[in-house]
Design a protein around this motif. Structure first.
Motif, PDB file in Angstrom:
ATOM      1  N   VAL B  77     -15.688   7.581  -4.589  1.00 38.71           N
ATOM      2  CA  VAL B  77     -14.968   8.848  -4.503  1.00 38.71           C
ATOM      3  C   VAL B  77     -15.856   9.932  -3.881  1.00 38.71           C
ATOM      4  O   VAL B  77     -15.381  10.878  -3.268  1.00 38.71           O
ATOM      5  CB  VAL B  77     -14.467   9.251  -5.912  1.00 38.71           C
ATOM      6  CG1 VAL B  77     -13.922  10.648  -5.922  1.00 38.71           C
ATOM      7  CG2 VAL B  77     -13.411   8.261  -6.388  1.00 38.71           C
ATOM      8  N   VAL B  82     -17.338  10.770   2.226  1.00 39.66           N
ATOM      9  CA  VAL B  82     -17.442  12.180   1.850  1.00 39.66           C
ATOM     10  C   VAL B  82     -18.691  12.813   2.463  1.00 39.66           C
ATOM     11  O   VAL B  82     -18.661  13.973   2.893  1.00 39.66           O
ATOM     12  CB  VAL B  82     -17.429  12.335   0.310  1.00 39.66           C
ATOM     13  CG1 VAL B  82     -17.517  13.794  -0.076  1.00 39.66           C
ATOM     14  CG2 VAL B  82     -16.172  11.701  -0.259  1.00 39.66           C
ATOM     15  N   TYR B 106      -9.658  17.537   1.973  1.00 37.13           N
ATOM     16  CA  TYR B 106     -10.225  16.583   1.021  1.00 37.13           C
ATOM     17  C   TYR B 106      -9.135  15.940   0.166  1.00 37.13           C
ATOM     18  O   TYR B 106      -8.753  16.469  -0.873  1.00 37.13           O
ATOM     19  CB  TYR B 106     -11.270  17.268   0.146  1.00 37.13           C
ATOM     20  CG  TYR B 106     -12.563  17.567   0.882  1.00 37.13           C
ATOM     21  CD1 TYR B 106     -13.529  16.580   1.055  1.00 37.13           C
ATOM     22  CD2 TYR B 106     -12.810  18.822   1.438  1.00 37.13           C
ATOM     23  CE1 TYR B 106     -14.707  16.834   1.744  1.00 37.13           C
ATOM     24  CE2 TYR B 106     -13.987  19.081   2.126  1.00 37.13           C
ATOM     25  CZ  TYR B 106     -14.933  18.082   2.270  1.00 37.13           C
ATOM     26  OH  TYR B 106     -16.092  18.330   2.962  1.00 37.13           O
ATOM     27  N   ASN B 108      -9.639  12.963  -0.993  1.00 37.41           N
ATOM     28  CA  ASN B 108     -10.383  11.863  -1.596  1.00 37.41           C
ATOM     29  C   ASN B 108     -10.477  11.979  -3.102  1.00 37.41           C
ATOM     30  O   ASN B 108     -10.816  11.019  -3.781  1.00 37.41           O
ATOM     31  CB  ASN B 108     -11.806  11.827  -1.025  1.00 37.41           C
ATOM     32  CG  ASN B 108     -12.551  13.138  -1.244  1.00 37.41           C
ATOM     33  OD1 ASN B 108     -12.074  14.195  -0.841  1.00 37.41           O
ATOM     34  ND2 ASN B 108     -13.696  13.083  -1.888  1.00 37.41           N
ATOM     35  N   TYR B 454      -2.155  10.343  -7.061  1.00 33.13           N
ATOM     36  CA  TYR B 454      -2.593   9.553  -5.919  1.00 33.13           C
ATOM     37  C   TYR B 454      -1.506   8.627  -5.411  1.00 33.13           C
ATOM     38  O   TYR B 454      -0.624   8.203  -6.161  1.00 33.13           O
ATOM     39  CB  TYR B 454      -3.804   8.687  -6.307  1.00 33.13           C
ATOM     40  CG  TYR B 454      -4.810   9.449  -7.089  1.00 33.13           C
ATOM     41  CD1 TYR B 454      -5.688  10.327  -6.444  1.00 33.13           C
ATOM     42  CD2 TYR B 454      -4.860   9.364  -8.487  1.00 33.13           C
ATOM     43  CE1 TYR B 454      -6.597  11.075  -7.174  1.00 33.13           C
ATOM     44  CE2 TYR B 454      -5.759  10.107  -9.215  1.00 33.13           C
ATOM     45  CZ  TYR B 454      -6.635  10.973  -8.560  1.00 33.13           C
ATOM     46  OH  TYR B 454      -7.516  11.718  -9.275  1.00 33.13           O
ATOM     47  N   ALA B 481     -10.678   4.489   7.328  1.00 30.23           N
ATOM     48  CA  ALA B 481     -10.832   5.819   6.711  1.00 30.23           C
ATOM     49  C   ALA B 481     -11.753   6.703   7.535  1.00 30.23           C
ATOM     50  O   ALA B 481     -11.519   7.904   7.704  1.00 30.23           O
ATOM     51  CB  ALA B 481     -11.365   5.675   5.288  1.00 30.23           C
ATOM     52  N   VAL B 491      -9.667  13.348   4.529  1.00 32.43           N
ATOM     53  CA  VAL B 491     -10.593  12.470   3.816  1.00 32.43           C
ATOM     54  C   VAL B 491      -9.820  11.639   2.799  1.00 32.43           C
ATOM     55  O   VAL B 491      -9.179  12.198   1.900  1.00 32.43           O
ATOM     56  CB  VAL B 491     -11.675  13.279   3.059  1.00 32.43           C
ATOM     57  CG1 VAL B 491     -12.784  12.367   2.559  1.00 32.43           C
ATOM     58  CG2 VAL B 491     -12.239  14.397   3.926  1.00 32.43           C
ATOM     59  N   VAL B 492      -9.842  10.328   2.949  1.00 29.20           N
ATOM     60  CA  VAL B 492      -9.272   9.432   1.940  1.00 29.20           C
ATOM     61  C   VAL B 492     -10.379   8.471   1.509  1.00 29.20           C
ATOM     62  O   VAL B 492     -11.451   8.438   2.116  1.00 29.20           O
ATOM     63  CB  VAL B 492      -8.062   8.648   2.491  1.00 29.20           C
ATOM     64  CG1 VAL B 492      -6.936   9.599   2.926  1.00 29.20           C
ATOM     65  CG2 VAL B 492      -8.475   7.737   3.644  1.00 29.20           C
ATOM     66  N   VAL B 493     -10.139   7.719   0.443  1.00 31.83           N
ATOM     67  CA  VAL B 493     -11.153   6.785  -0.050  1.00 31.83           C
ATOM     68  C   VAL B 493     -10.700   5.360   0.245  1.00 31.83           C
ATOM     69  O   VAL B 493      -9.587   4.984  -0.118  1.00 31.83           O
ATOM     70  CB  VAL B 493     -11.374   6.949  -1.572  1.00 31.83           C
ATOM     71  CG1 VAL B 493     -12.550   6.091  -2.031  1.00 31.83           C
ATOM     72  CG2 VAL B 493     -11.612   8.401  -1.933  1.00 31.83           C
ATOM     73  N   PHE B 507      -6.021   2.398   0.980  1.00 34.10           N
ATOM     74  CA  PHE B 507      -6.830   3.596   0.755  1.00 34.10           C
ATOM     75  C   PHE B 507      -6.137   4.462  -0.290  1.00 34.10           C
ATOM     76  O   PHE B 507      -4.933   4.309  -0.544  1.00 34.10           O
ATOM     77  CB  PHE B 507      -7.099   4.383   2.051  1.00 34.10           C
ATOM     78  CG  PHE B 507      -5.888   4.869   2.781  1.00 34.10           C
ATOM     79  CD1 PHE B 507      -5.319   6.102   2.481  1.00 34.10           C
ATOM     80  CD2 PHE B 507      -5.319   4.106   3.797  1.00 34.10           C
ATOM     81  CE1 PHE B 507      -4.209   6.555   3.167  1.00 34.10           C
ATOM     82  CE2 PHE B 507      -4.202   4.559   4.492  1.00 34.10           C
ATOM     83  CZ  PHE B 507      -3.643   5.782   4.177  1.00 34.10           C
ATOM     84  N   CYS B 509      -5.095   8.213  -1.371  1.00 32.33           N
ATOM     85  CA  CYS B 509      -4.873   9.548  -0.814  1.00 32.33           C
ATOM     86  C   CYS B 509      -4.249  10.401  -1.912  1.00 32.33           C
ATOM     87  O   CYS B 509      -3.264  10.005  -2.531  1.00 32.33           O
ATOM     88  CB  CYS B 509      -3.921   9.425   0.374  1.00 32.33           C
ATOM     89  SG  CYS B 509      -3.540  10.999   1.165  1.00 32.33           S
TER      90      CYS B 509
END
Lengths: 538, 538
Positions: B77, B82, B106, B108, B454, B481, B491-493, B507, B509
């Motif tokens: 995260v 990031v 952001y 994430n 999310y 990503a 920004v996603v994870v 991912f 979001c």
């Protein structure tokens, strides 16, 4: 003022000594005293009874199946004596008059505001405004808050991305606040400070844990710690499964830190196969109150450099120095003034908003300044910090405020200085009064508190008291502390919680009771001690 | 409103598709896109160059000599993506126009206020007054603060010993605030709650760490965790040296939690000699957003009871449910409604002030409710809590407020409800819009977000994209990503940070961008995705 307090204390002592009904009425009658002096064993057994927990026999975990490192960890500052104090407090609440005192006086922990110290107005104004920024533009706010607190709140909000005081920040803390803190460190030390070296934390404790987590892989990793030490260190080393390598402070020379002792202990540990990773120095000392001389600090820096040790400098009492012949110097300043740069020494300095003259323990603000670590190690520290996301923003703001207080010309400057000076000068007087009181007691000797918030007197206990403690299955100093609590309501921490030379007994007592209560504290301590000694005299 | 947002998004997409100069001007030209799509490898190598740290060769610690558990720990995260985002943000700041977007968005992390969500007024009023209680009696305060916030601040101060908001509290948190929270739990569940079962913590994360520390002695101790999971669990298990025992949520059935899967994984682990200690359930799910049905929860409770597992219930999204056919039930309520009492099941419920409709991440407030543990185990948890003294008092106050909001008749009640409803209904709309947008993209399927904050869409990546990721030495989802970030600032994870069935790519979001930005987010995502697929189509 000091004379006034001492005289007042003497008067109370005299009153108490001359009348068995004096203050509080049933306080010091021989029967109640002896009851309390012998109650330790009964209390202990009742605790162990209630802990049997046999009804939970089918629970998935029991005391034998949990992490043994947790079992091994001890934290005396909130240990058994404090549990007893809380029990007595509940009894006083539900049944007033049930004990020979009206209130519990928590001298076990450096928690100034719990004993009546008032917060610094400017700091609280700014926090209040940052918590509810929508009042910043209202006209009523001008009447309630100082002009510079309003201005500072605006500045701080501008430093916070999106002015979002309720958002997670950067894992190291808000960059703008770190800039402010770095500037404060530069003003303090006269050497550059880098905001990227700062990790803002919820008080200093999580910062210490982070470093221990990084440094300790197994019990073969050792950390050199002073004895006596603040039990956060022993607890954290135990929780992370390392080995505490003790070095003894020299009580006879005012808790002096001798590099020869460091060397001796380092060599002994290395001979046992311990890989000593770091040296903890607490300056000003906790629980010992000594302030290191700069020459001594230079020797310590050289020792760490030569021996390849990380220097973990607990500097949370940097604003608590009470004697004109001593001054606080940060280890970073000392190292830089010796010509050592970023890459020459690995140094972590811990600071907290809980101490100083502000004593904002409940705000959980603090930081560590991490210098002399490679980028790849820094990345690991950052990662560990990230797992808990960030420290609380109010604590972060407060950390920036304590490192950047009002300046000459600011509206709050005069009142801020007055509040600060009143607290620090009062602490100095209280330290002196209590030190003198301890030194006037039979069999007690006490080094002066040059700094920090504690006295750590040594008590030479009669053999009969030591035998009574053995019978009560408790350490003699814990027995003494328990008797003191039961008789007076005063909570101190037995020296065994901090470590002490074998066969010596101490306790830690804060200097934090408000000044108008000091005579009473002195009186209670003095009368209790005399009766205790009388009862157990060999 | 939903239709409006979707229509607006469609318009933006159409505009973008028809003009290479549309919004933002240089955003989606083929050359800049392909540059960003191939920049991953270059960025990675520059990171590893800067980490070489050869100048620190004489430093006492290096990457090979630190705790390997720290090295093993990952926290996606706040991971590599990031770091890249922060770098891009700095570049945008120092050189505006240097990237094809104006700001970094952001998505994430569940950090609502960082994306513009406003705090709940009543909560902030009370915090502000508690920070600076000396204004409580002033006449101007009446004009600035609601009457019930003033009343509540007085109540809270009365609950704090000595009204000292700057003092360390009881290690579990201020007793009066725990009373309030326990009452709130009783109202929520319809079953008794004991304030002595509550441990107030700086957000939920430290509470999770405490339990992991207690349960894990070595790598032979296992913790059953959902896959996908919130990486706090994998990180905490790694830091404490345990073994994460995965159980897979069933994507096809909306991330369903099957007890048969739990059994299978438990047996497999036991066969390997793993002593499985606890089951982590995140409800509502993170990153998956599913809300468990009560019947399913009953099965889970029975499973834990039968198998002798501690149930660790992450219930921090308990107020974030967006669909009419689902409802949050606490595991404690479910267990009690099944007739299981205190001694029948060991259950820890985690709650936080960071989530819900309040989203006060930066305040670091939260608690765990610990039931079904013997007094001797409780004493150990208390000890571990004590080593960090206490959680921050503002966070404690806020935890009491979220569990005891304004009631009918209070001055703030109407405005409080309006603020709450506006946030929750907007989150529901945003979840739906983004879910529909993802499902309309080529090769993407996305379960609905029933709760939490999310979406966790699956992307079926072309073979050519997977090869490009391999060439860039990164996972395909991380590659995606990274490309998304470089092209859009979003920004996603990557799913690999949460765990996913091997060979699938996802991912996470957040649904947190403010509603007026959602059309733009949808447009950016859609255009980027189409161009990515076009470029890498097999």
């Amino acid at each position: 003022m000091r004379r006034f307090v001492t005289d007042k204390a003497r008067n109370v002592v005299n009153r108490l000594a001359s009348s068995s009904h004096a203050f509080p009425p049933r306080a010091y009658s021989p029967s109640s005293l002896s009851r309390f002096l012998t109650s330790a064993s009964a209390d202990l057994s009742s605790v162990s009874d209630s802990m049997a927990g046999s009804d939970y026999s089918s629970a998935p975990i029991n005391i034998h199946s949990i992490n043994p490192k947790v079992l091994k960890c001890e934290y005396a500052v909130r240990g058994e004596i404090v549990n007893l104090a809380q029990k007595l407090q509940e009894e006083l609440h539900s049944n007033p008059g049930s004990h020979p005192f009206d209130e519990i006086l928590y001298c076990n922990i450096g928690n100034p505001q719990s004993l009546g110290q008032q917060p610094i107005t400017f700091f609280r104004e700014v926090l209040s405004l940052c918590d509810h920024p929508s009042i910043l533009d209202k006209s009523e706010t001008q009447g309630l808050f100082s002009a510079d607190s309003i201005e500072r709140a605006f500045q701080i909000l501008d430093q916070i991305p999106g002015r979002a005081t309720g958002a997670y920040s950067h894992s190291q803390g808000i960059k703008g606040l770190r800039d402010t803190i770095a500037s404060g460190i530069e003003v303090r030390d006269g050497f550059p400070a880098n905001p990227n070296d700062l990790f803002l934390t919820d008080g200093a404790s999580p910062a210490v844990h982070m470093m221990m987590q990084l440094l300790i892989s197994s019990e073969s990793d050792g950390i050199l710690c002073p004895i006596p030490q603040y039990p956060l260190y022993s607890a954290s080393i135990a929780l992370h499964g390392g080995t505490l390598v003790p070095y003894y402070l020299d009580e006879a020379s005012g808790w002096g830190l001798e590099v020869s002792e460091l060397k001796k202990q380092l060599e002994t540990s290395r001979a046992k196969g311990i890989n000593v990773r770091a040296l903890v120095v607490i300056n000003p000392g906790n629980p010992t109150g000594q302030v290191l001389a700069e020459a001594n600090q230079r020797e310590i820096v050289d020792f760490c450099k030569k021996e390849g040790l990380v220097l973990l400098a607990d500097e949370v009492y940097q604003e608590n120095v009470y004697v004109p012949d001593k001054q606080f110097h940060s280890f970073k300043k000392v190292a830089r003034s010796m010509g050592y740069g970023e890459k020459d020494i690995s140094l972590v300095s811990f600071q907290s908003v809980s101490k100083g003259f502000y004593g904002e323990c409940g705000k959980r603000g603090g930081y560590m300044e991490v210098t002399g670590f490679s980028p790849e190690i820094r990345e690991q520290i950052y990662k560990v910090a990230s797992v808990n996301l960030c420290s609380n923003i109010s604590g972060q703001i407060l950390a920036s405020l304590v490192m950047s207080p009002p300046k000459v010309g600011d509206e709050s400057y005069d009142s801020f200085c007055a509040e600060k000076d009143a607290i620090l000068s009062s602490l100095a007087r209280r330290a002196k009064t209590l030190e003198e009181a301890f030194n006037s007691m039979e069999g007690v000797s006490c080094n002066r508190a040059e700094g920090a918030m504690y006295l750590f007197p040594q008590i030479r206990l009669p053999e009969k008291a030591i035998k009574a403690a053995e019978a009560a299955k408790t350490a003699p100093d814990a027995f003494y502390a328990r008797c003191l609590l039961n008789a007076t309501g005063i909570v101190v921490v037995p020296g065994s919680g901090f470590g002490q030379v074998s066969g010596t007994w101490h306790f830690r007592c804060t200097i934090l009771p408000q000044e108008d209560k000091i005579p009473d504290v002195v009186a209670r301590l003095t009368v209790f001690h005399q009766r205790f000694m009388d009862q157990y005299r060999d």
